[in-house]
Each structure stands twice: as C-alpha cells, then as structure tokens.
Write a protein that holds these residues in place. Structure first.
Motif, PDB file in Angstrom:
ATOM      1  N   LEU A  16       0.826  -1.215   0.000  1.00 56.11           N
ATOM      2  CA  LEU A  16       0.000   0.000   0.000  1.00 56.11           C
ATOM      3  C   LEU A  16       0.854   1.257   0.000  1.00 56.11           C
ATOM      4  O   LEU A  16       0.496   2.273  -0.627  1.00 56.11           O
ATOM      5  CB  LEU A  16      -0.932  -0.010   1.208  1.00 56.11           C
ATOM      6  CG  LEU A  16      -2.018  -1.101   1.218  1.00 56.11           C
ATOM      7  CD1 LEU A  16      -2.856  -1.007   2.485  1.00 56.11           C
ATOM      8  CD2 LEU A  16      -2.905  -1.001  -0.028  1.00 56.11           C
ATOM      9  N   ARG A  17       1.997   1.229   0.671  1.00 57.03           N
ATOM     10  CA  ARG A  17       2.874   2.396   0.661  1.00 57.03           C
ATOM     11  C   ARG A  17       3.428   2.677  -0.723  1.00 57.03           C
ATOM     12  O   ARG A  17       3.717   3.830  -1.074  1.00 57.03           O
ATOM     13  CB  ARG A  17       4.042   2.159   1.633  1.00 57.03           C
ATOM     14  CG  ARG A  17       3.680   2.320   3.101  1.00 57.03           C
ATOM     15  CD  ARG A  17       3.682   3.771   3.522  1.00 57.03           C
ATOM     16  NE  ARG A  17       5.034   4.321   3.482  1.00 57.03           N
ATOM     17  CZ  ARG A  17       5.336   5.606   3.500  1.00 57.03           C
ATOM     18  NH1 ARG A  17       4.368   6.498   3.542  1.00 57.03           N
ATOM     19  NH2 ARG A  17       6.591   6.014   3.472  1.00 57.03           N
ATOM     20  N   ALA A  18       3.541   1.612  -1.526  1.00 56.37           N
ATOM     21  CA  ALA A  18       4.095   1.768  -2.877  1.00 56.37           C
ATOM     22  C   ALA A  18       3.076   2.304  -3.880  1.00 56.37           C
ATOM     23  O   ALA A  18       3.420   2.588  -5.037  1.00 56.37           O
ATOM     24  CB  ALA A  18       4.646   0.426  -3.371  1.00 56.37           C
ATOM     25  N   LEU A  19       1.828   2.480  -3.455  1.00 55.83           N
ATOM     26  CA  LEU A  19       0.794   2.969  -4.378  1.00 55.83           C
ATOM     27  C   LEU A  19       1.008   4.423  -4.762  1.00 55.83           C
ATOM     28  O   LEU A  19       0.533   4.878  -5.821  1.00 55.83           O
ATOM     29  CB  LEU A  19      -0.601   2.810  -3.748  1.00 55.83           C
ATOM     30  CG  LEU A  19      -1.115   1.376  -3.569  1.00 55.83           C
ATOM     31  CD1 LEU A  19      -2.460   1.399  -2.856  1.00 55.83           C
ATOM     32  CD2 LEU A  19      -1.231   0.667  -4.914  1.00 55.83           C
ATOM     33  N   GLY A  20       1.653   5.175  -3.905  1.00 56.69           N
ATOM     34  CA  GLY A  20       1.875   6.590  -4.189  1.00 56.69           C
ATOM     35  C   GLY A  20       0.687   7.471  -3.851  1.00 56.69           C
ATOM     36  O   GLY A  20       0.681   8.666  -4.179  1.00 56.69           O
ATOM     37  N   GLN A  21      -0.333   6.907  -3.228  1.00 59.77           N
ATOM     38  CA  GLN A  21      -1.518   7.675  -2.833  1.00 59.77           C
ATOM     39  C   GLN A  21      -2.165   6.992  -1.634  1.00 59.77           C
ATOM     40  O   GLN A  21      -1.881   5.837  -1.333  1.00 59.77           O
ATOM     41  CB  GLN A  21      -2.529   7.732  -3.980  1.00 59.77           C
ATOM     42  CG  GLN A  21      -3.047   6.367  -4.406  1.00 59.77           C
ATOM     43  CD  GLN A  21      -3.973   6.452  -5.602  1.00 59.77           C
ATOM     44  OE1 GLN A  21      -3.968   7.439  -6.331  1.00 59.77           O
ATOM     45  NE2 GLN A  21      -4.766   5.420  -5.819  1.00 59.77           N
ATOM     46  N   ARG A  22      -3.031   7.751  -0.948  1.00 54.23           N
ATOM     47  CA  ARG A  22      -3.697   7.187   0.215  1.00 54.23           C
ATOM     48  C   ARG A  22      -4.652   6.090  -0.223  1.00 54.23           C
ATOM     49  O   ARG A  22      -5.514   6.316  -1.097  1.00 54.23           O
ATOM     50  CB  ARG A  22      -4.477   8.279   0.951  1.00 54.23           C
ATOM     51  CG  ARG A  22      -5.223   7.769   2.188  1.00 54.23           C
ATOM     52  CD  ARG A  22      -6.062   8.891   2.793  1.00 54.23           C
ATOM     53  NE  ARG A  22      -6.897   8.372   3.874  1.00 54.23           N
ATOM     54  CZ  ARG A  22      -6.529   8.273   5.135  1.00 54.23           C
ATOM     55  NH1 ARG A  22      -5.309   8.661   5.484  1.00 54.23           N
ATOM     56  NH2 ARG A  22      -7.348   7.800   6.057  1.00 54.23           N
ATOM     57  N   PRO A  23      -4.556   4.890   0.366  1.00 54.14           N
ATOM     58  CA  PRO A  23      -5.452   3.793  -0.034  1.00 54.14           C
ATOM     59  C   PRO A  23      -6.870   4.024   0.483  1.00 54.14           C
ATOM     60  O   PRO A  23      -7.087   4.758   1.446  1.00 54.14           O
ATOM     61  CB  PRO A  23      -4.819   2.566   0.614  1.00 54.14           C
ATOM     62  CG  PRO A  23      -4.022   3.094   1.746  1.00 54.14           C
ATOM     63  CD  PRO A  23      -3.547   4.458   1.346  1.00 54.14           C
ATOM     64  N   THR A  24      -7.821   3.350  -0.149  1.00 47.09           N
ATOM     65  CA  THR A  24      -9.218   3.434   0.291  1.00 47.09           C
ATOM     66  C   THR A  24      -9.425   2.573   1.531  1.00 47.09           C
ATOM     67  O   THR A  24      -8.561   1.770   1.920  1.00 47.09           O
ATOM     68  CB  THR A  24     -10.158   2.944  -0.811  1.00 47.09           C
ATOM     69  OG1 THR A  24      -9.940   1.543  -1.018  1.00 47.09           O
ATOM     70  CG2 THR A  24      -9.916   3.709  -2.116  1.00 47.09           C
TER      71      THR A  24
END
Length: 559
Positions: free
Chosen positions: A530-538
């Motif tokens: 999730l940290r690698a998504l580059g955005q706040r997760p839902t």
C-alpha cells in the motif's frame, strides 16, 4: 557414668580432632572441646552424644567443604556453646532424631543457618543465627525455638512448613531481607512473646491451612504489613502490638478464619470471614459458557469430554441437594497435544464453568511455568510451588509444558522433582479448592505423569487436543483477520487452504499460532504494497489482504 572425651589439638593425651572423638565415642559420651577453630565437617548418624565447648563461645567449627559444618541424622544429641560456619549448605542440618541446641551460633552464605527436617524433635534455645540466606527452617518436624536471636538474614528469618509444628517464643528477629516468620502448612504452631523488626517485607506471614496462635508479640518498623493471614487459615492473634508497619497493620485475606483478640480475650471484628464453595449453580451462565466452547473451531472430542464432565458435576450437585450419596470427584485434568490447539482457552472456560456450577468460588485463572515453581536452593521450590498454588486457590492453576519439571536442567542441582512432589500433596489436601490442569506434548506428558507414583491418580481425565485440519486453519485465519478488521480477498481462502495442506506438521507445528504468524507477515506485506501505491489507499484497500500479500509473506518467511 557417661565417659568424657577431651578434644584439644595441643594437649598431650587429648584427642586432636572432633571427628576422632566421635569415632571413639560410646553411647551417651560427652565430647568436651577446648577453645579454638576447628576446620571439620561433622556427620553424625545414629549417635547418642553431647558436643560441648569447654568454655562456651570459644569454639568455632567451620566446614571446609560444600557440606554442613554439623549434620545429625537419626541422633540423640545435645550441642552447646559452639559456633558453626558453612558456605554452600546449612551450617547445622538436623534430620530425624532428638536434638537440643543451646547457646550456639550459626552462619552460612547459602542455605539456612539451622535446617530441621525428616521428623526431628528439636529444641533450639538461646542460639544466634546471623549472616545466613535463611535463619531457621523447620519442615515435617516438631521444634521449639526459645530465646534465640536471628539477624542479618538475606531472606526469611524463620520458615515453618509442610507438616511442621513449631513453638517460637521469646525470640528477637531483625534486619531480614524478606519476611520475619513465614508459616505454611504448619498446622497449629505458635508464636509467643517475640519481637520482629526491620524486615524488608511482612513481619509474620501465615499461609496455606496454618492456624497458629500469635500472642504477646511486638512487630514494628517493617516495610511490609505487620501480620498477613491467607485464605483458609485460622488461629488467633492475641494481645499483639503492631507499630510503624505498612498498612493495614494486620491483613486478613478473604476466607481467613483468624480471630483477633485484645488482652482480655474479647473477640474483635475482622473482615476475614470464611468462604468456601457457594454450591449455588448459575445454570444460565453454564449454558452461555458451553455455547462459547461450542463456538470454538474444531476440538470436537475435547468439547464432548468437557460437556461430559460438566454433566457429571451438575448431576452430582442435584443428587447432593436431595440428600443422595455422591462420590469424591477430582477436577484436575491433563491436556495433551501440540501447541496452538486451544488448551489455554479451554482451561479458562473450564474454570469459569466450575465457578458457575458452584464448585469453585471465583474461577480465577493462574498460569504458571517451570520458572514460577522451581527455586534455586533446597526448600525454595516447595515454598514457590505452595505460593503459586495458594494464589490459584478458588480457581484454576494451569501449568503449561509441565513435563519440563521432570527433566533435569543439566546444571547440577535440579528441583523440578521437588515441585512435582509438593504439587501432588497439595492437590490431594486441597482438591476441592483448586482445579489443577497440566498441559504439554502427548509423549512428554506420559513421562511427566510417571515422575511421582501418586501423580497420575490425582487427575480425573486426560483430554487429547488434536492438530487442526487445513480447513479449520483457514477458518481460524479468517476469524483472526476479522477480529483485527481485515478481510481475506478473492481466492485467498483457496490459496491458504493449499498452503496449510502442504506445510510440514512436525512436533513443533504451532497450529493456530502458525495461522497468526502468517497473518502478521501478510499484514507487513500489505503495508509495503500500500505504501508503494503513491496515494492514500481506500478503506476497502486498508482492510483487504490479497493473494500477493500471502505470496510475499511466504517468500519472506522462506528467506
């Protein structure tokens, strides 16, 4: 007339050592010892002699070995006016027989200054014990301690325990690292006209079915309370003065039956009203607890065994209420099986069920391991085991990995067997007050039950906890995830099932623990993803564990 043998190394015609005198002594002989320091280890067996300093206070006997300076086994001996010193053992060890010790001094670095055991009948009079680990320890013997002085002790000044009966009178105790006098399983002992001060804990502690008369004593300047009395204990505290101690000055546990009286014998009120089995059944709570048991995953045979036990208890209580005969029933159990199969959880529920059925007053749960029962020196283990047992009184004492008690540590003296033997006696003497549950691997528990001839017979039943199936482990994983606000993603349950089918199931397999550890690794993998998504997760992304998380967790574990 009794023959007198003189020990004087520098005197012509006298014997050079005390040991020489003992070897020459006839029945009833008096051995008079000239002033001096004697480096000897004296071991007396089945002798009738008197050992006496020719000039009281001028003779010192110091052990050069790890053994006591004086050991008397099955003797009829009088010892007078001698100083005894040891380092790695009691200074004076009295085992059986009839012994009188007067106007002596005893000190040792490790162990008791004077140790009394094995059915001895002893009188210790006008004697000083100083600089020892414990002062005087009396076990399974009758003793009188009169006019003694005990000070500069690392632990307890006087311990009276395990079938002993002692009268301690006119004795001064001070500067102790723990308690002044500690009594447990000491029956109707007595403390009369004693002064106890400067202890780092309690002045007088009474525990485990001891009912002493404590009279005309002065307990003062202690860091702990003046007098404590444990549940189940009785006796009388009469005309005592307790000053400058921790509060309360006198502390009675719930269930203590001790009377506190003023000097005129008038009984004072106390809060230690006796408490025993309530015999009141809360059948609604019983059904609720059985429902909790049913909701546990797997364990079909264990659930059936527990239900059968509860059914028997409940019917027995109904029979008792109708005046019908009821046989003695043990509530002690053996739980065998691999770790992570729910043994601790079932033990807690079992204790609550016994409370709901009126068998145990509180159903409290006390979990212990080897380190909580086994001490570091002779006598310490029996004390620790009895203390743990007493803390569990009214509930469940749960001993996990019990088989470690029957295995030597390989480091010299091992007191695991002493813990087992003490536990066996306590389980029989107080079987209606505590439910003892011992748990561990199946094979090792068989060895444990063989460690004492009476151990296996103390337990009502052995419950075998089987390994969880792969399907049950998936169900456990889903339950654990849900409890932490996580969900298993699409097809993850199928992948988990495949993983649990192929995982090695040796003796160390942790069952539910393996599922929990795997979930912890999956959560770490999810965090990295999730940290690698580059955005706040839902919110859904934060809650969902995926197949990728499982694969990464398995890989990290393999690395």
């Amino acid at each position: 007339m009794a023959r007198t043998l003189l020990v004087a190394p520098d005197q012509r015609g006298a014997l050079p050592t005390i040991r020489d005198a003992l070897e020459s002594a006839e029945d009833g002989a008096i051995i008079a010892i000239a002033p001096g320091e004697y480096t000897e280890t004296l071991a007396l067996a089945q002798l009738n002699v008197t050992l006496s300093a020719k000039e009281p206070g001028t003779v010192t006997i110091e052990s050069p070995t790890v053994h006591p300076a004086l050991t008397c086994a099955g003797c009829r001996v009088t010892v007078s006016g001698i100083t005894f010193r040891a380092t790695e053992a009691p200074a004076v060890q009295l085992r059986g027989g009839t012994i009188r010790v007067t106007d002596c001094t005893a000190s040792t670095k490790f162990g008791a200054g004077i140790s009394v055991s094995d059915g001895s009948a002893t009188e210790i009079i006008g004697t000083r014990v100083t600089g020892a680990q414990c002062g005087i320890v009396v076990e399974d013997s009758d003793s009188v301690v009169d006019g003694c002085e005990i000070d500069e002790i690392d632990d307890d000044a006087i311990i009276v325990r395990l079938g002993a009966k002692a009268t301690i009178r006119n004795t001064t105790i001070s500067k102790c690292g723990f308690r002044g006098i500690y009594m447990y399983q000491a029956g109707d002992s007595a403390i009369e006209r004693c002064q106890i001060s400067q202890t780092s804990d309690v002045g007088i502690a009474v525990a485990d079915q001891t009912s002493p008369v404590i009279s005309e004593s002065w307990i003062h300047d202690t860091q702990g309370v003046g007098i404590t009395v444990g549940k189940g204990c009785g006796g009388v505290i009469e005309d005592c003065k307790v000053e400058n101690t921790a509060q309360p000055a006198i502390e009675l546990a719930d269930g203590a039956r001790t009377e506190i009286r003023e000097g005129d014998g008038r009984r004072l009120p106390n809060a230690g009203a006796a408490s025993g089995k309530s015999n009141q059944q809360d059948l609604e709570q019983v059904e609720k607890l059985l429902g909790e048991l049913d909701n546990m995953i797997g364990l079909a045979s264990v659930k059936g065994e527990v239900r059968a036990l509860i059914d028997e208890i409940q019917v027995n209580e109904w029979r008792r209420s109708e005046g019908l005969s009821v046989g003695a029933v043990s509530h002690h159990l053996v739980f065998t099986g691999a770790p992570g199969t729910g043994k601790t959880t079932v033990a807690r529920v079992y204790g609550s069920l016994l409370k709901a059925l009126g068998i145990l007053p509180n159903g409290q749960f006390r979990e212990v391991a080897r380190r909580d029962l086994v001490g570091q020196y002779i006598g310490h283990t029996a004390e620790k085991t009895a203390s743990a047992f007493d803390e569990a009184r009214g509930g469940v004492l749960f001993l996990d990995e019990a088989y470690t008690l029957s295995r030597s540590s390989g480091s010299g003296a091992d007191f695991g067997q002493e813990a087992i033997d003490t536990l066996v006696k306590l389980m029989e003497d107080h079987r209606d007050e505590v439910a003892v549950i011992v748990a561990g691997y199946t094979g090792e528990m068989r060895e444990f039950l063989d460690a004492n001839p009476g151990l296996a017979s103390r337990f009502a039943k052995t419950l075998e906890f089987e390994n969880y199936t792969a399907e049950q482990l998936v169900e456990i994983s889903s339950h654990l995830a849900k409890g932490d606000d996580y969900l298993l993603g699409t097809d993850l349950d199928t992948a988990l099932l495949e993983w649990f089918y192929q995982i090695d199931r040796d003796e160390s397999f942790g069952n539910a623990r393996e599922a929990r550890k795997l979930l912890e690794r999956m959560r770490k993998s999810q965090s990295t993803r999730l940290r690698a998504l580059g955005q706040r997760p839902t919110r859904d992304e934060l809650r969902t564990l995926t197949l990728d998380d499982l694969l990464d967790a398995i890989k990290s574990d393999a690395d």
